[in-house]
Design a protein around this motif. Sequence first.
Motif, PDB file in Angstrom:
ATOM      1  N   ARG A 100       0.833  -1.205   0.000  1.00  0.00           N
ATOM      2  CA  ARG A 100       0.000   0.000   0.000  1.00  0.00           C
ATOM      3  C   ARG A 100       0.869   1.257   0.000  1.00  0.00           C
ATOM      4  N   GLN A 101       1.999   1.212   0.718  1.00  0.00           N
ATOM      5  CA  GLN A 101       2.908   2.365   0.734  1.00  0.00           C
ATOM      6  C   GLN A 101       3.592   2.554  -0.615  1.00  0.00           C
ATOM      7  N   GLN A 102       3.942   1.463  -1.261  1.00  0.00           N
ATOM      8  CA  GLN A 102       4.593   1.551  -2.565  1.00  0.00           C
ATOM      9  C   GLN A 102       3.657   2.089  -3.630  1.00  0.00           C
ATOM     10  N   VAL A 103       2.377   1.759  -3.518  1.00  0.00           N
ATOM     11  CA  VAL A 103       1.388   2.199  -4.495  1.00  0.00           C
ATOM     12  C   VAL A 103       0.445   3.187  -3.806  1.00  0.00           C
ATOM     13  N   SER A 104       0.902   4.416  -3.667  1.00  0.00           N
ATOM     14  CA  SER A 104       0.056   5.468  -3.126  1.00  0.00           C
ATOM     15  C   SER A 104      -1.027   5.798  -4.149  1.00  0.00           C
ATOM     16  N   ALA A 140      -0.645   5.115  -8.109  1.00  0.00           N
ATOM     17  CA  ALA A 140      -1.588   4.255  -8.826  1.00  0.00           C
ATOM     18  C   ALA A 140      -2.004   4.888 -10.151  1.00  0.00           C
ATOM     19  N   ILE A 141      -2.281   6.183 -10.134  1.00  0.00           N
ATOM     20  CA  ILE A 141      -2.663   6.877 -11.369  1.00  0.00           C
ATOM     21  C   ILE A 141      -1.487   6.928 -12.341  1.00  0.00           C
ATOM     22  N   LEU A 142      -0.285   7.163 -11.827  1.00  0.00           N
ATOM     23  CA  LEU A 142       0.895   7.180 -12.696  1.00  0.00           C
ATOM     24  C   LEU A 142       1.113   5.822 -13.357  1.00  0.00           C
ATOM     25  N   ALA A 143       0.953   4.742 -12.579  1.00  0.00           N
ATOM     26  CA  ALA A 143       1.098   3.395 -13.145  1.00  0.00           C
ATOM     27  C   ALA A 143       0.040   3.139 -14.204  1.00  0.00           C
ATOM     28  N   VAL A 189       0.397   2.528 -18.664  1.00  0.00           N
ATOM     29  CA  VAL A 189      -0.239   1.534 -19.533  1.00  0.00           C
ATOM     30  C   VAL A 189      -1.138   2.204 -20.564  1.00  0.00           C
ATOM     31  N   TRP A 190      -1.970   3.128 -20.113  1.00  0.00           N
ATOM     32  CA  TRP A 190      -2.968   3.730 -21.010  1.00  0.00           C
ATOM     33  C   TRP A 190      -2.372   4.825 -21.902  1.00  0.00           C
ATOM     34  N   GLY A 191      -1.260   5.454 -21.477  1.00  0.00           N
ATOM     35  CA  GLY A 191      -0.658   6.518 -22.278  1.00  0.00           C
ATOM     36  C   GLY A 191      -1.535   7.748 -22.373  1.00  0.00           C
ATOM     37  N   ARG A 192      -2.408   7.943 -21.411  1.00  0.00           N
ATOM     38  CA  ARG A 192      -3.340   9.068 -21.426  1.00  0.00           C
ATOM     39  C   ARG A 192      -3.286   9.823 -20.096  1.00  0.00           C
ATOM     40  N   ASP A 193      -3.794  11.049 -20.114  1.00  0.00           N
ATOM     41  CA  ASP A 193      -3.960  11.816 -18.891  1.00  0.00           C
ATOM     42  C   ASP A 193      -5.186  11.272 -18.156  1.00  0.00           C
ATOM     43  N   LEU A 194      -4.931  10.600 -17.039  1.00  0.00           N
ATOM     44  CA  LEU A 194      -6.010   9.993 -16.260  1.00  0.00           C
ATOM     45  C   LEU A 194      -6.116  10.628 -14.875  1.00  0.00           C
ATOM     46  N   SER A 195      -5.586  11.846 -14.744  1.00  0.00           N
ATOM     47  CA  SER A 195      -5.559  12.509 -13.440  1.00  0.00           C
ATOM     48  C   SER A 195      -6.949  12.788 -12.891  1.00  0.00           C
ATOM     49  N   THR A 201      -6.038  -2.636  -8.023  1.00  0.00           N
ATOM     50  CA  THR A 201      -5.588  -3.387  -9.199  1.00  0.00           C
ATOM     51  C   THR A 201      -4.091  -3.216  -9.411  1.00  0.00           C
ATOM     52  N   VAL A 202      -3.613  -1.981  -9.275  1.00  0.00           N
ATOM     53  CA  VAL A 202      -2.175  -1.740  -9.433  1.00  0.00           C
ATOM     54  C   VAL A 202      -1.393  -2.466  -8.351  1.00  0.00           C
ATOM     55  N   ILE A 203      -1.889  -2.438  -7.110  1.00  0.00           N
ATOM     56  CA  ILE A 203      -1.226  -3.171  -6.028  1.00  0.00           C
ATOM     57  C   ILE A 203      -1.180  -4.657  -6.354  1.00  0.00           C
ATOM     58  N   GLU A 204      -2.277  -5.190  -6.832  1.00  0.00           N
ATOM     59  CA  GLU A 204      -2.368  -6.627  -7.127  1.00  0.00           C
ATOM     60  C   GLU A 204      -1.418  -7.038  -8.246  1.00  0.00           C
ATOM     61  N   THR A 205      -1.210  -6.166  -9.221  1.00  0.00           N
ATOM     62  CA  THR A 205      -0.429  -6.545 -10.409  1.00  0.00           C
ATOM     63  C   THR A 205       1.035  -6.131 -10.342  1.00  0.00           C
ATOM     64  N   THR A 206       1.378  -5.149  -9.522  1.00  0.00           N
ATOM     65  CA  THR A 206       2.757  -4.641  -9.545  1.00  0.00           C
ATOM     66  C   THR A 206       3.456  -4.636  -8.195  1.00  0.00           C
ATOM     67  N   GLY A 207       2.756  -4.724  -7.107  1.00  0.00           N
ATOM     68  CA  GLY A 207       3.385  -4.492  -5.801  1.00  0.00           C
ATOM     69  C   GLY A 207       3.526  -5.726  -4.959  1.00  0.00           C
ATOM     70  N   ARG A 208       4.148  -6.774  -5.469  1.00  0.00           N
ATOM     71  CA  ARG A 208       4.213  -8.035  -4.741  1.00  0.00           C
ATOM     72  C   ARG A 208       5.654  -8.355  -4.317  1.00  0.00           C
ATOM     73  N   GLN A 209       5.826  -8.780  -3.058  1.00  0.00           N
ATOM     74  CA  GLN A 209       7.154  -9.166  -2.574  1.00  0.00           C
ATOM     75  C   GLN A 209       7.460 -10.622  -2.937  1.00  0.00           C
ATOM     76  N   SER A 210       8.740 -10.922  -3.099  1.00  0.00           N
ATOM     77  CA  SER A 210       9.145 -12.251  -3.547  1.00  0.00           C
ATOM     78  C   SER A 210       9.141 -13.275  -2.417  1.00  0.00           C
ATOM     79  N   PHE A 211       9.674 -12.901  -1.241  1.00  0.00           N
ATOM     80  CA  PHE A 211       9.802 -13.828  -0.118  1.00  0.00           C
ATOM     81  C   PHE A 211       9.248 -13.167   1.134  1.00  0.00           C
ATOM     82  N   VAL A 212       8.232 -13.780   1.729  1.00  0.00           N
ATOM     83  CA  VAL A 212       7.538 -13.210   2.878  1.00  0.00           C
ATOM     84  C   VAL A 212       7.393 -14.285   3.941  1.00  0.00           C
TER      85      VAL A 212
END
Length: 448
Positions: free
Chosen positions: A291-295, A299-302, A306-312, A362-373
Amino acid sequence: MSTSDGYRGESGGRGKKKRIHLAAHFPGVNSTTVWADPRSGSQIDFSSFEHLARTAERGLFDFFFLAEGLRLREHGGRIHDLDVVGRPESITVLNALAAVTERIGLAGTVNATFNEPYELARRFASLDHLSGGRAAWNVVTSSDAFTGENFRRGGYLDRADRYARAAEFLDTTRELWDSWSPDGAQRPFSHTGRQFAIEGAFTVPRSPQGHPVVIQAGDSAEGREFAASAADVVFSRHSSPEAGRAFHADVKRRLDRYGRQPGDLKIMPAVTYVLGDTDAEAQEKAAEIRRQQVSPQNAILALEQVWGRDLSAYDPDGPLPGIDPDPDSGRVQGRVRVADPFAVAAKWRALSQAKGLSIRQTVIETTGRQSFVGTPRTVAAALEEHVATDAADGFVLVPHLTPGGLDDFVDHVVPLLQERGVFRTGYSGTTLRSHLGLPAPVWKGGTP
């Protein structure tokens, strides 16, 4: 060579466990680093580099690894927020670290597209001398005209040509290093090829390792072939067991055609970790770190990457956009391009709908995962299993905090790896090649 350091074989011999290689990546301007944590420090101050390098050396790691950024990235015409803190030049930092460390290898990322063989060969040979044989070069390439605008030949290199230039660049650099013989004799060099035509006399005598260790990170078919033909270490992105084993087997199979043995190349994926007193506590900590990694802002920047659009105008806690990506917008500059944004967008939408996830979730689920926990014991066992089953030869740890993110791993996981007999209890050699168990480079200079 003592088994407390590296070895050339893949299994360590009958009755011996396969040893784990470890390296530390300095956490800098990336989405892994958590800057909001009060323990987070500067990634410019030398004290931060020194702390992490000394911690890795205390943990008996093979090497300390620095990335490189040749241009500040832009998002929507503005400097990407993470890059505002700056990106120091790696070899300069490593030269300073050579004075405050004794055994750990010092690896720097330097681009083969926007440098020249003679100058780079001098810089790494000098680092190898100053450090007593601990230098390593992570060879990277670029076909990015945006980055190239900072250089005289900006944007001139076609994407298809980048490995051709890198391969000749590395061959030429090794010719320069080999222009000094092991017994100290020097001879003029001369190289004529498609990319370079140079001749003269190299100014730096043969360094302690002969050739600094070469690291490579490409995952394409060309990148894998380049690694098999020329690299000593592969910095891979395959941290899951299945993907790791497939990559490991594929690259190792390619070595034979170049007269190399499986142990001549170490595959070390980038991984993250989270420790807790119990596995459940570690999972809770990992979720909070994600959650800290994907503020909300990240999330909007990520999403825009992908979308290449202004999604602000979109709510991070709302649903994903219903519009299609615009891959040619140029909104994101200097970051890795999404190969197929339409496919990624479709995958994200399907995941979001199936689980009822917001943009941020969605961004957390797809990009913010640790390898060893898990607990230190859980993580140590998982690391050993990965290496024992040939999913990797070792790991490049990428902490989420600068500069103290490696402290708990060194204090609590390393002793368990040593107890299990899969990690050294002391450095037995003085060079990075000895730590990694790599063969000495064959001198190809001929008769001086």
